[in-house]
Motif scaffolding. Structure first.
Motif, PDB file in Angstrom:
ATOM      1  N   GLU A   8     -31.171  -8.331  65.701  1.00  0.00           N
ATOM      2  CA  GLU A   8     -31.518  -7.233  64.805  1.00  0.00           C
ATOM      3  C   GLU A   8     -32.568  -6.302  65.406  1.00  0.00           C
ATOM      4  N   CYS A   9     -33.395  -6.782  66.318  1.00  0.00           N
ATOM      5  CA  CYS A   9     -34.469  -5.979  66.894  1.00  0.00           C
ATOM      6  C   CYS A   9     -34.004  -5.176  68.102  1.00  0.00           C
ATOM      7  N   SER A  10     -32.834  -5.471  68.611  1.00  0.00           N
ATOM      8  CA  SER A  10     -32.330  -4.801  69.808  1.00  0.00           C
ATOM      9  C   SER A  10     -31.673  -3.482  69.435  1.00  0.00           C
ATOM     10  N   PRO A  11     -32.076  -2.377  70.082  1.00  0.00           N
ATOM     11  CA  PRO A  11     -31.458  -1.084  69.767  1.00  0.00           C
ATOM     12  C   PRO A  11     -30.059  -0.981  70.392  1.00  0.00           C
ATOM     13  N   PRO A  12     -29.179  -0.165  69.822  1.00  0.00           N
ATOM     14  CA  PRO A  12     -27.862   0.046  70.436  1.00  0.00           C
ATOM     15  C   PRO A  12     -28.014   0.808  71.752  1.00  0.00           C
ATOM     16  N   TRP A  13     -27.046   0.636  72.664  1.00  0.00           N
ATOM     17  CA  TRP A  13     -27.101   1.366  73.917  1.00  0.00           C
ATOM     18  C   TRP A  13     -25.723   1.920  74.238  1.00  0.00           C
ATOM     19  N   ALA A  14     -25.745   3.024  74.972  1.00  0.00           N
ATOM     20  CA  ALA A  14     -24.487   3.688  75.337  1.00  0.00           C
ATOM     21  C   ALA A  14     -23.833   2.941  76.486  1.00  0.00           C
ATOM     22  N   LEU A  15     -22.534   2.837  76.440  1.00  0.00           N
ATOM     23  CA  LEU A  15     -21.753   2.195  77.494  1.00  0.00           C
ATOM     24  C   LEU A  15     -20.792   3.234  78.057  1.00  0.00           C
ATOM     25  N   ASP A  16     -20.996   3.607  79.317  1.00  0.00           N
ATOM     26  CA  ASP A  16     -20.170   4.631  79.949  1.00  0.00           C
ATOM     27  C   ASP A  16     -19.330   3.973  81.034  1.00  0.00           C
ATOM     28  N   LEU A  17     -18.028   3.905  80.818  1.00  0.00           N
ATOM     29  CA  LEU A  17     -17.119   3.249  81.760  1.00  0.00           C
ATOM     30  C   LEU A  17     -16.357   4.245  82.630  1.00  0.00           C
ATOM     31  N   ASN A  18     -16.720   5.514  82.580  1.00  0.00           N
ATOM     32  CA  ASN A  18     -15.989   6.525  83.348  1.00  0.00           C
ATOM     33  C   ASN A  18     -16.018   6.244  84.846  1.00  0.00           C
ATOM     34  N   SER A  19     -17.179   5.952  85.402  1.00  0.00           N
ATOM     35  CA  SER A  19     -17.283   5.742  86.849  1.00  0.00           C
ATOM     36  C   SER A  19     -16.473   4.533  87.317  1.00  0.00           C
ATOM     37  N   PRO A  20     -16.615   3.344  86.685  1.00  0.00           N
ATOM     38  CA  PRO A  20     -15.800   2.206  87.130  1.00  0.00           C
ATOM     39  C   PRO A  20     -14.300   2.451  86.959  1.00  0.00           C
ATOM     40  N   LEU A  21     -13.897   3.135  85.884  1.00  0.00           N
ATOM     41  CA  LEU A  21     -12.479   3.402  85.674  1.00  0.00           C
ATOM     42  C   LEU A  21     -11.930   4.360  86.722  1.00  0.00           C
ATOM     43  N   LYS A  22     -12.731   5.326  87.135  1.00  0.00           N
ATOM     44  CA  LYS A  22     -12.297   6.242  88.200  1.00  0.00           C
ATOM     45  C   LYS A  22     -12.130   5.495  89.516  1.00  0.00           C
ATOM     46  N   ARG A  23     -13.019   4.539  89.818  1.00  0.00           N
ATOM     47  CA  ARG A  23     -12.889   3.749  91.049  1.00  0.00           C
ATOM     48  C   ARG A  23     -11.655   2.860  91.000  1.00  0.00           C
TER      49      ARG A  23
END
Length: 62
Positions: A8-23
């Motif tokens: 509950e104390c952990s903030p949400p974070w963005a997950l960007d998979l664009n770079s691994p998917l391009k590779r």
């Protein structure tokens, strides 16, 4: 995409998979795989099947 934690104390974070998917896409293209077409699921065969045999059609109720 936003990732949430069970903590509950952990903030949400963005997950960007664009770079691994391009590779991955680049590696598949170098291997000659056309990533613009869907892949077909493999046909499951029994251990005794001859590889030259066509898959038998499903019977009603199977």
């Amino acid at each position: 995409m936003t990732v949430l934690s069970d903590d509950e104390c952990s903030p949400p974070w963005a997950l960007d998979l664009n770079s691994p998917l391009k590779r991955i896409d680049a590696a598949l293209q170098m291997a000659g795989i056309d990533t613009t077409q869907p892949l077909r699921a493999p046909i499951e065969r029994s251990p005794g099947d001859d590889e030259n045999d066509a898959p038998r059609p499903a019977r009603p109720g199977e």
